[in-house]
Design an enzyme around this catalytic site. Structure first.
Site, PDB file in Angstrom:
ATOM      1  N   GLU A  47      13.137  12.175 -76.499  1.00 53.16           N
ATOM      2  CA  GLU A  47      13.935  11.496 -77.526  1.00 53.16           C
ATOM      3  C   GLU A  47      15.428  11.791 -77.367  1.00 53.16           C
ATOM      4  O   GLU A  47      16.258  10.910 -77.568  1.00 53.16           O
ATOM      5  CB  GLU A  47      13.458  11.888 -78.931  1.00 53.16           C
ATOM      6  CG  GLU A  47      12.125  11.288 -79.324  1.00 53.16           C
ATOM      7  CD  GLU A  47      12.124   9.768 -79.345  1.00 53.16           C
ATOM      8  OE1 GLU A  47      13.203   9.156 -79.407  1.00 53.16           O
ATOM      9  OE2 GLU A  47      11.027   9.193 -79.293  1.00 53.16           O
ATOM     10  N   TYR A 100      17.486   9.576 -86.935  1.00 55.33           N
ATOM     11  CA  TYR A 100      16.505   8.871 -86.104  1.00 55.33           C
ATOM     12  C   TYR A 100      15.560   9.848 -85.410  1.00 55.33           C
ATOM     13  O   TYR A 100      14.337   9.719 -85.477  1.00 55.33           O
ATOM     14  CB  TYR A 100      17.177   7.982 -85.039  1.00 55.33           C
ATOM     15  CG  TYR A 100      16.186   7.662 -83.956  1.00 55.33           C
ATOM     16  CD1 TYR A 100      15.197   6.722 -84.185  1.00 55.33           C
ATOM     17  CD2 TYR A 100      16.160   8.392 -82.768  1.00 55.33           C
ATOM     18  CE1 TYR A 100      14.205   6.484 -83.244  1.00 55.33           C
ATOM     19  CE2 TYR A 100      15.180   8.162 -81.821  1.00 55.33           C
ATOM     20  CZ  TYR A 100      14.210   7.204 -82.069  1.00 55.33           C
ATOM     21  OH  TYR A 100      13.218   6.993 -81.152  1.00 55.33           O
ATOM     22  N   ASP A 104      15.616   3.076 -85.030  1.00 54.85           N
ATOM     23  CA  ASP A 104      16.517   2.978 -83.877  1.00 54.85           C
ATOM     24  C   ASP A 104      16.957   1.520 -83.734  1.00 54.85           C
ATOM     25  O   ASP A 104      16.684   0.689 -84.598  1.00 54.85           O
ATOM     26  CB  ASP A 104      15.805   3.452 -82.607  1.00 54.85           C
ATOM     27  CG  ASP A 104      14.733   2.479 -82.184  1.00 54.85           C
ATOM     28  OD1 ASP A 104      14.165   1.794 -83.062  1.00 54.85           O
ATOM     29  OD2 ASP A 104      14.459   2.372 -80.985  1.00 54.85           O
TER      30      ASP A 104
END
Length: 351
Positions: free
Chosen positions: A44, A126, A144
DNA sequence: GAGGCGTGGGT
DNA sequence: TACCCAAGCCT
């Protein structure tokens, strides 16, 4: 807004589609399974503003070299930066290492709440929601760019970016699911990446096109609306390619923060809006400086840089804080793409 | 809250 | 070619 209180059909359709069509990605578990939190976190961070195709090799390299968060925490920051070189947004690498140290200190376990995750360096709203949903099956919607776009279209939100972001964050809760929240999140990202794309969305193949308001109104491709882009200013720099008799080139450690922070760079003038007509006053040594023909262009997020290069030779002794490297060795050090590009320009020209 | 912060791939 | 923009965060 719990999904049990409104239309559940799109979530079911999404999961059915995901079970059949999920992309196979190195950091991703099969549908219905959870991934290692370390893998989820690492991927991520790398995927922030960066494409799946670009991240792939970096993820593999990091995981091979640092198989656990404890191993990453024990690494030297310079090694982390050297392996991150080329991926961009180098604050991510500095925060990655900082975060690894914090997590290792708490036994190597990532916290399991959205709030605690977001307190870690480099983890914002996020990423906290993404790790929570994908690694721990928390009922969160990581919003996102993909999910903003899918939400704007499915619910026909017509406001312009970036002002409409808060509204999209709220309305994306439409996709909140107590059932398989991680798979729902990843399904939405796959959908945004492969079908509900920014341009030319392939609505006919979309598993949730029934119920999509923008599709029914024929405006899917026009959402989300974007504000007009700002022009990108041009700046100019002169860089110095100083070599010793052993062929090594002078590099300098850049300031800790800011552009290309903590990375290695060639000696350079300031980057200014006008071309510098006396660059040699900034040279790192006295030398018979020779101009390399042609400039090197490199575009950053918020400006474009045109680089002139001067080459020179020196026989002086090594000073403290200087880093001398063979060009062939750049790839093993924290040298950003800009300077690799300049180096290739100089060396390629010499033949 | 608006701007700083990289790079490579796609069209 | 010259854009566009990608699984954002930090200040």
């Amino acid at each position: 807004m719990a999904n049990s209180q409104h239309d559940f059909a799109p979530l079911a359709a999404l999961l059915t589609w995901y079970d059949k069509s999920a992309r196979v990605l190195p950091w991703r578990a099969r549908p219905g399974r959870r991934s290692d939190p370390y893998h989820v976190w690492l991927s991520e961070i790398m995927l922030q503003q960066t494409t799946v195709a670009t991240v792939g090799p970096y993820f593999a390299k990091f995981l091979k070299r640092w198989p656990t968060v404890e191993a990453l925490a024990a690494a030297d920051l310079d090694q982390v930066l050297a392996n991150w070189a080329g991926l961009g947004y180098y604050a991510r690498a500095r925060n990655l290492h900082k975060c690894a140290v914090v997590v290792a200190a708490r036994g190597g376990d990532f916290p399991r709440t959205e709030t605690e995750l977001q307190e870690l360096p480099g983890i914002g709203p996020y990423t906290a929601a993404a790790i929570g949903a994908i690694a721990f099956d928390l009922a969160l919607v990581p919003v996102d760019g993909n999910i903003e776009r899918v939400t704007a279209r499915y619910l026909a939100v017509t406001g312009a970016m970036p002002g409409v972001k808060p509204e999209l964050r709220d309305k994306a809760q439409f996709f909140k699911s107590d059932k398989r929240p991680g798979d729902v999140a990843q399904a939405l990202m796959d959908l945004g990446a492969t079908i509900c794309t920014p341009r030319n969305p392939d609505c006919e193949r979309c598993p949730i096109h029934v119920g999509c308001k923008a599709q029914s109104q024929g405006i899917a491709a026009d959402l989300p609306k974007r504000a007009a882009k700002k022009p990108r200013p041009v700046r100019y720099a002169t860089m110095f390619w100083l070599t010793r008799v052993d062929g090594k080139v002078l590099l300098q450690k850049r300031p800790e923060k800011g552009l290309l922070g903590s990375m290695l760079g060639l000696p350079t003038t300031d980057w200014t809006e006008e071309e510098d007509n006396a660059p040699e006053s900034c040279a790192p040594a006295k030398s018979k400086w020779q101009a390399v023909p042609e400039t090197v262009g490199h575009t950053f997020t918020h400006f474009h840089l045109e680089v002139s290069v001067l080459t020179g030779k020196t026989s002086r002794k090594e000073k403290a804080g200087e880093i001398w490297l063979l060009h062939e060795d750049f790839k093993n050090h924290a040298v950003p793409t800009l300077f690799r590009k300049v180096a290739k320009h100089v060396v390629g020209r010499k033949g």
